[in-house]
Design a protein around this motif. Structure first.
Motif, PDB file in Angstrom:
ATOM      1  N   ALA A 150       1.931   1.587 -10.755  1.00 29.75           N
ATOM      2  CA  ALA A 150       2.199   2.037  -9.376  1.00 29.75           C
ATOM      3  C   ALA A 150       3.021   1.014  -8.588  1.00 29.75           C
ATOM      4  O   ALA A 150       3.899   1.381  -7.807  1.00 29.75           O
ATOM      5  CB  ALA A 150       0.886   2.327  -8.650  1.00 29.75           C
ATOM      6  N   HIS A 151       2.737  -0.269  -8.781  1.00 28.47           N
ATOM      7  CA  HIS A 151       3.392  -1.313  -7.980  1.00 28.47           C
ATOM      8  C   HIS A 151       4.608  -1.930  -8.657  1.00 28.47           C
ATOM      9  O   HIS A 151       5.250  -2.799  -8.060  1.00 28.47           O
ATOM     10  CB  HIS A 151       2.404  -2.455  -7.721  1.00 28.47           C
ATOM     11  CG  HIS A 151       1.430  -2.171  -6.635  1.00 28.47           C
ATOM     12  ND1 HIS A 151       1.730  -2.329  -5.313  1.00 28.47           N
ATOM     13  CD2 HIS A 151       0.145  -1.739  -6.678  1.00 28.47           C
ATOM     14  CE1 HIS A 151       0.677  -2.022  -4.575  1.00 28.47           C
ATOM     15  NE2 HIS A 151      -0.300  -1.652  -5.384  1.00 28.47           N
TER      16      HIS A 151
ATOM     17  N   ILE B 216       0.502  -3.972 -12.344  1.00 29.22           N
ATOM     18  CA  ILE B 216       0.169  -4.916 -11.264  1.00 29.22           C
ATOM     19  C   ILE B 216      -1.054  -4.344 -10.565  1.00 29.22           C
ATOM     20  O   ILE B 216      -0.991  -3.247 -10.005  1.00 29.22           O
ATOM     21  CB  ILE B 216       1.331  -5.072 -10.259  1.00 29.22           C
ATOM     22  CG1 ILE B 216       2.602  -5.541 -10.980  1.00 29.22           C
ATOM     23  CG2 ILE B 216       0.940  -6.058  -9.157  1.00 29.22           C
ATOM     24  CD1 ILE B 216       3.814  -5.693 -10.063  1.00 29.22           C
TER      25      ILE B 216
ATOM     26  N   TYR C 224      -7.516   0.763 -10.299  1.00 32.61           N
ATOM     27  CA  TYR C 224      -7.398   1.343  -8.950  1.00 32.61           C
ATOM     28  C   TYR C 224      -8.498   2.400  -8.728  1.00 32.61           C
ATOM     29  O   TYR C 224      -8.805   3.188  -9.628  1.00 32.61           O
ATOM     30  CB  TYR C 224      -6.016   1.974  -8.810  1.00 32.61           C
ATOM     31  CG  TYR C 224      -5.723   2.495  -7.431  1.00 32.61           C
ATOM     32  CD1 TYR C 224      -5.579   1.624  -6.356  1.00 32.61           C
ATOM     33  CD2 TYR C 224      -5.593   3.855  -7.191  1.00 32.61           C
ATOM     34  CE1 TYR C 224      -5.309   2.096  -5.078  1.00 32.61           C
ATOM     35  CE2 TYR C 224      -5.316   4.337  -5.920  1.00 32.61           C
ATOM     36  CZ  TYR C 224      -5.181   3.456  -4.873  1.00 32.61           C
ATOM     37  OH  TYR C 224      -4.921   3.926  -3.614  1.00 32.61           O
TER      38      TYR C 224
ATOM     39  N   ASN D 170       5.374   4.324  -9.153  1.00 38.16           N
ATOM     40  CA  ASN D 170       5.750   4.835  -7.837  1.00 38.16           C
ATOM     41  C   ASN D 170       7.115   4.288  -7.457  1.00 38.16           C
ATOM     42  O   ASN D 170       7.411   3.114  -7.708  1.00 38.16           O
ATOM     43  CB  ASN D 170       4.755   4.356  -6.768  1.00 38.16           C
ATOM     44  CG  ASN D 170       3.592   5.316  -6.600  1.00 38.16           C
ATOM     45  OD1 ASN D 170       3.725   6.507  -6.874  1.00 38.16           O
ATOM     46  ND2 ASN D 170       2.474   4.793  -6.135  1.00 38.16           N
TER      47      ASN D 170
ATOM     48  N   SER E 125       0.809  -1.223   0.000  1.00 35.98           N
ATOM     49  CA  SER E 125       0.000   0.000   0.000  1.00 35.98           C
ATOM     50  C   SER E 125       0.840   1.271   0.000  1.00 35.98           C
ATOM     51  O   SER E 125       0.649   2.147  -0.828  1.00 35.98           O
ATOM     52  CB  SER E 125      -0.947   0.019   1.203  1.00 35.98           C
ATOM     53  OG  SER E 125      -2.034  -0.835   0.952  1.00 35.98           O
TER      54      SER E 125
ATOM     55  N   HIS F 189       7.905   4.854  -4.192  1.00 36.82           N
ATOM     56  CA  HIS F 189       7.747   4.719  -2.742  1.00 36.82           C
ATOM     57  C   HIS F 189       7.012   3.448  -2.321  1.00 36.82           C
ATOM     58  O   HIS F 189       6.736   3.273  -1.142  1.00 36.82           O
ATOM     59  CB  HIS F 189       7.080   5.957  -2.138  1.00 36.82           C
ATOM     60  CG  HIS F 189       5.785   6.375  -2.777  1.00 36.82           C
ATOM     61  ND1 HIS F 189       5.565   7.642  -3.253  1.00 36.82           N
ATOM     62  CD2 HIS F 189       4.649   5.704  -3.012  1.00 36.82           C
ATOM     63  CE1 HIS F 189       4.336   7.731  -3.748  1.00 36.82           C
ATOM     64  NE2 HIS F 189       3.763   6.557  -3.608  1.00 36.82           N
ATOM     65  N   LYS F 190       6.702   2.566  -3.264  1.00 40.43           N
ATOM     66  CA  LYS F 190       6.105   1.291  -2.853  1.00 40.43           C
ATOM     67  C   LYS F 190       7.191   0.214  -2.747  1.00 40.43           C
ATOM     68  O   LYS F 190       7.505  -0.263  -1.666  1.00 40.43           O
ATOM     69  CB  LYS F 190       5.025   0.851  -3.842  1.00 40.43           C
ATOM     70  CG  LYS F 190       3.731   1.647  -3.738  1.00 40.43           C
ATOM     71  CD  LYS F 190       2.681   1.058  -4.666  1.00 40.43           C
ATOM     72  CE  LYS F 190       1.416   1.881  -4.715  1.00 40.43           C
ATOM     73  NZ  LYS F 190       0.601   1.789  -3.497  1.00 40.43           N
TER      74      LYS F 190
ATOM     75  N   ASP G 274      -3.578  -1.498 -15.609  1.00 43.15           N
ATOM     76  CA  ASP G 274      -2.593  -1.654 -14.536  1.00 43.15           C
ATOM     77  C   ASP G 274      -1.491  -2.605 -14.966  1.00 43.15           C
ATOM     78  O   ASP G 274      -1.759  -3.590 -15.650  1.00 43.15           O
ATOM     79  CB  ASP G 274      -3.249  -2.291 -13.295  1.00 43.15           C
ATOM     80  CG  ASP G 274      -4.297  -1.407 -12.681  1.00 43.15           C
ATOM     81  OD1 ASP G 274      -4.110  -0.190 -12.690  1.00 43.15           O
ATOM     82  OD2 ASP G 274      -5.310  -1.947 -12.202  1.00 43.15           O
TER      83      ASP G 274
ATOM     84  N   ASN H  98       3.162  11.236  -7.028  1.00 41.38           N
ATOM     85  CA  ASN H  98       2.749   9.848  -6.816  1.00 41.38           C
ATOM     86  C   ASN H  98       2.048   9.359  -8.085  1.00 41.38           C
ATOM     87  O   ASN H  98       1.840  10.145  -9.025  1.00 41.38           O
ATOM     88  CB  ASN H  98       1.821   9.738  -5.592  1.00 41.38           C
ATOM     89  CG  ASN H  98       0.735  10.799  -5.610  1.00 41.38           C
ATOM     90  OD1 ASN H  98       0.124  11.038  -6.645  1.00 41.38           O
ATOM     91  ND2 ASN H  98       0.522  11.464  -4.487  1.00 41.38           N
ATOM     92  N   ALA H  99       1.656   8.095  -8.067  1.00 38.18           N
ATOM     93  CA  ALA H  99       1.019   7.531  -9.268  1.00 38.18           C
ATOM     94  C   ALA H  99      -0.283   8.255  -9.593  1.00 38.18           C
ATOM     95  O   ALA H  99      -0.613   8.466 -10.766  1.00 38.18           O
ATOM     96  CB  ALA H  99       0.763   6.040  -9.066  1.00 38.18           C
ATOM     97  N   THR H 100      -1.010   8.659  -8.561  1.00 31.43           N
ATOM     98  CA  THR H 100      -2.279   9.362  -8.802  1.00 31.43           C
ATOM     99  C   THR H 100      -2.020  10.643  -9.602  1.00 31.43           C
ATOM    100  O   THR H 100      -2.755  10.954 -10.555  1.00 31.43           O
ATOM    101  CB  THR H 100      -2.957   9.713  -7.461  1.00 31.43           C
ATOM    102  OG1 THR H 100      -3.071   8.520  -6.681  1.00 31.43           O
ATOM    103  CG2 THR H 100      -4.333  10.310  -7.672  1.00 31.43           C
TER     104      THR H 100
ATOM    105  N   ASP I 268      -0.703   2.032 -15.735  1.00 27.47           N
ATOM    106  CA  ASP I 268      -0.582   2.403 -14.326  1.00 27.47           C
ATOM    107  C   ASP I 268       0.326   1.366 -13.661  1.00 27.47           C
ATOM    108  O   ASP I 268      -0.111   0.284 -13.296  1.00 27.47           O
ATOM    109  CB  ASP I 268      -1.970   2.410 -13.677  1.00 27.47           C
ATOM    110  CG  ASP I 268      -1.906   2.729 -12.188  1.00 27.47           C
ATOM    111  OD1 ASP I 268      -0.787   2.855 -11.641  1.00 27.47           O
ATOM    112  OD2 ASP I 268      -2.981   2.859 -11.576  1.00 27.47           O
TER     113      ASP I 268
ATOM    114  N   SER J 228      -3.936  -3.471  -8.009  1.00 25.38           N
ATOM    115  CA  SER J 228      -3.895  -3.300  -6.556  1.00 25.38           C
ATOM    116  C   SER J 228      -4.714  -4.360  -5.837  1.00 25.38           C
ATOM    117  O   SER J 228      -4.248  -5.032  -4.931  1.00 25.38           O
ATOM    118  CB  SER J 228      -4.424  -1.905  -6.212  1.00 25.38           C
ATOM    119  OG  SER J 228      -4.600  -1.767  -4.835  1.00 25.38           O
TER     120      SER J 228
HETATM  121  C1  LIG Z   1      -2.593   0.352  -9.247  1.00 24.85           C
HETATM  122  C2  LIG Z   1      -2.457   1.592  -8.427  1.00 24.85           C
HETATM  123  N1  LIG Z   1      -2.522   2.775  -9.029  1.00 24.85           N
HETATM  124  C3  LIG Z   1      -2.366   3.924  -8.357  1.00 24.85           C
HETATM  125  C4  LIG Z   1      -2.134   3.912  -7.003  1.00 24.85           C
HETATM  126  C5  LIG Z   1      -2.006   5.229  -6.292  1.00 24.85           C
HETATM  127  O1  LIG Z   1      -0.749   5.386  -5.740  1.00 24.85           O
HETATM  128  P1  LIG Z   1      -0.448   6.734  -4.953  1.00 24.85           P
HETATM  129  O2  LIG Z   1      -1.366   6.745  -3.761  1.00 24.85           O
HETATM  130  O3  LIG Z   1       0.971   6.647  -4.569  1.00 24.85           O
HETATM  131  O4  LIG Z   1      -0.759   7.848  -5.863  1.00 24.85           O
HETATM  132  C6  LIG Z   1      -2.066   2.712  -6.318  1.00 24.85           C
HETATM  133  C7  LIG Z   1      -1.836   2.684  -4.865  1.00 24.85           C
HETATM  134  O5  LIG Z   1      -1.880   1.668  -4.221  1.00 24.85           O
HETATM  135  C8  LIG Z   1      -2.226   1.509  -7.055  1.00 24.85           C
HETATM  136  O6  LIG Z   1      -2.183   0.326  -6.450  1.00 24.85           O
END
Ligand SMILES: Cc1ncc(COP(=O)(O)O)c(C=O)c1O
Length: 398
Positions: A205-206, A176, A123, A226, A38, A228-229, A174, A96-98, A203, A178
């Motif tokens: 992020a992971h 990976i 996500y 990201n 997370s 930071h994960k 995605d 961040n990814a968002t 996306d 979430s």
């Molecule tokens: C697939 C996916 N996308 C985006 C995010 C958002 O990441 P962040 O909160 O660092 O922006 C997450 C966070 O768990 C994620 O799992």
């Protein structure tokens, strides 16, 4: 610390992973922390590198921001780009990814009725951006339902391809997911989608640090990730990679001085902010490299699979996907007939933490709740025992 943010991290290559690695983190020793996925967990040497950057800024803030920052941001981005297999100027940092997903999705132009194709594993926050586009531009979001449990890549590609219509403009997928921890075959999906005339936004992020990653080779137009994960960076370090030819139209979520001066200039300066997370990314890459990128990846995958299989067998349930479709996170079906809702999953997560000091997310996938376990370098098999013993008891009370 060196000029490009690299820290002094000693000889980590000889450090055994598991309990000995725990001293490198500030984690609560009483807790079973099974959720690196997370928000990550930043190692102490990387936190120290970030602290050093913050102190350096405070010595002469104006000289730092006015004279140093542009070069330092580019140097850190170049290190990250090399780690991702990319060219330095095709990679920019985002919060961040968002933020990265917002930057791309809110920069694109759509006509009413245009379709954006994604999957039902998308996500939640990204789904909200798509909802915003529906309201703002009249686009239609189409969610391909992925088979679950999954048996192989072909059925995933077919599930996505079957939802393409002559109105589809963009595939948002995605790397990976979430909620399921599933590694999607993004290179195959991107090749299929681009052959059908779609643009492709990944996306990821992971992905960085969890799986082997060659970003340009994915064949997408844009890839967000990201640090930071799974890459051990401080929180607030994400990135956006854009293919040459797919950079011009992009703007960061915050417009600032760089507006109209190109991809790098627009994203590198988004107003005065704490740059330390971005600038500590080289220290995070150094940390992972010193431990051994392959060694960490393989060890975490093997531990996650072994624990997933052991728990699934104890619960008489199963995993959602085959081995090669998981990285360092695995989803295990929760036993019993607890409702497959976010509320029920959230309640289970809270009770696991409050009553048993186990941190693990529980989320609906397909028609059942699933526990998503992570394996990071500080985890050992013993960490997963309380989860195995307590979750079925809690689930039976729902
Ligand atoms: C697939 C996916 N996308 C985006 C995010 C958002 O990441 P962040 O909160 O660092 O922006 C997450 C966070 O768990 C994620 O799992």
């Amino acid at each position: 610390m060196t000029d490009d943010g690299a820290g002094d991290i000693g000889d980590l290559g000889a450090l055994p992973l598991g309990h000995p690695a725990r001293r490198l983190f500030a984690l609560d020793p009483e807790a079973d922390f099974l959720n690196n996925g997370s928000f990550g967990a930043c190692p102490l040497p990387v936190t120290a590198a970030q602290d050093a950057i913050r102190r350096e800024v405070e010595r002469q803030p104006v000289a730092f921001f006015a004279d140093e920052a542009p070069r330092r941001i580019r140097a850190a981005a170049a290190r990250l780009a090399a780690f991702l297999g990319a060219a330095a100027d095709d990679v920019v940092f985002v919060e961040n990814a968002t933020a990265g997903m917002n930057a791309v999705l809110r920069s694109l132009r759509f006509e009413p009725g245009d379709e954006i194709l994604t999957t039902d594993h998308v996500y939640g926050a990204v789904r909200q951006v798509l909802t915003h586009l529906e309201r703002q531009h009249g686009v239609v979001t189409v969610e391909a339902r992925l088979p679950w449990p999954v048996t192989g890549e072909d059925e995933l590609v077919a599930a996505v391809e079957s939802r393409i219509t002559d109105r589809t403009r963009l595939l948002v997928v995605d790397h990976i997911a979430s909620r399921s921890a599933l590694i999607l075959p993004v290179a195959r999906l991107a090749a299929m989608a681009r052959a059908r005339g779609l643009q492709v936004l990944v996306d990821g992020a992971h992905a960085p640090g969890q799986i082997l990653l060659d970003v340009p080779a994915l064949g997408a137009d844009w890839v967000v990730g990201n640090c930071h994960k799974w890459l051990f960076a401080p929180r607030g370090a994400g990135f956006l990679w854009a293919r040459r030819g797919a950079q011009e139209a992009l703007h960061p979520p915050v417009i600032s001085h760089g507006y109209g001066r190109g991809f790098v200039a627009e994203f590198d300066w988004i107003g005065t902010r704490d740059l330390s997370a971005w600038l500590a990314v080289p220290a995070a890459i150094d940390f992972l490299t010193a431990l051994g990128v392959e060694r960490v990846r393989n060890r975490n995958h093997v531990l996650a699979m072994a624990m997933g299989e052991t728990i699934a067998s104890a619960w008489s349930t199963g995993l959602g996907a085959p081995r090669d479709m998981y990285g360092a996170m695995v989803t295990i079906r929760v036993p019993g007939s607890a409702p497959a809702t976010w509320e029920a999953g959230g309640a289970l997560r809270q009770r696991l933490w409050r009553e048993h000091r186990v941190e693990v997310p529980v989320m609906p996938v397909g028609d059942a709740l699933h526990a998503r376990i992570s394996a990071q370098i500080f985890n050992v098999p013993q960490d997963y025992r309380r989860l195995a013993a307590t979750l079925p008891v809690l689930a039976a009370t729902l």
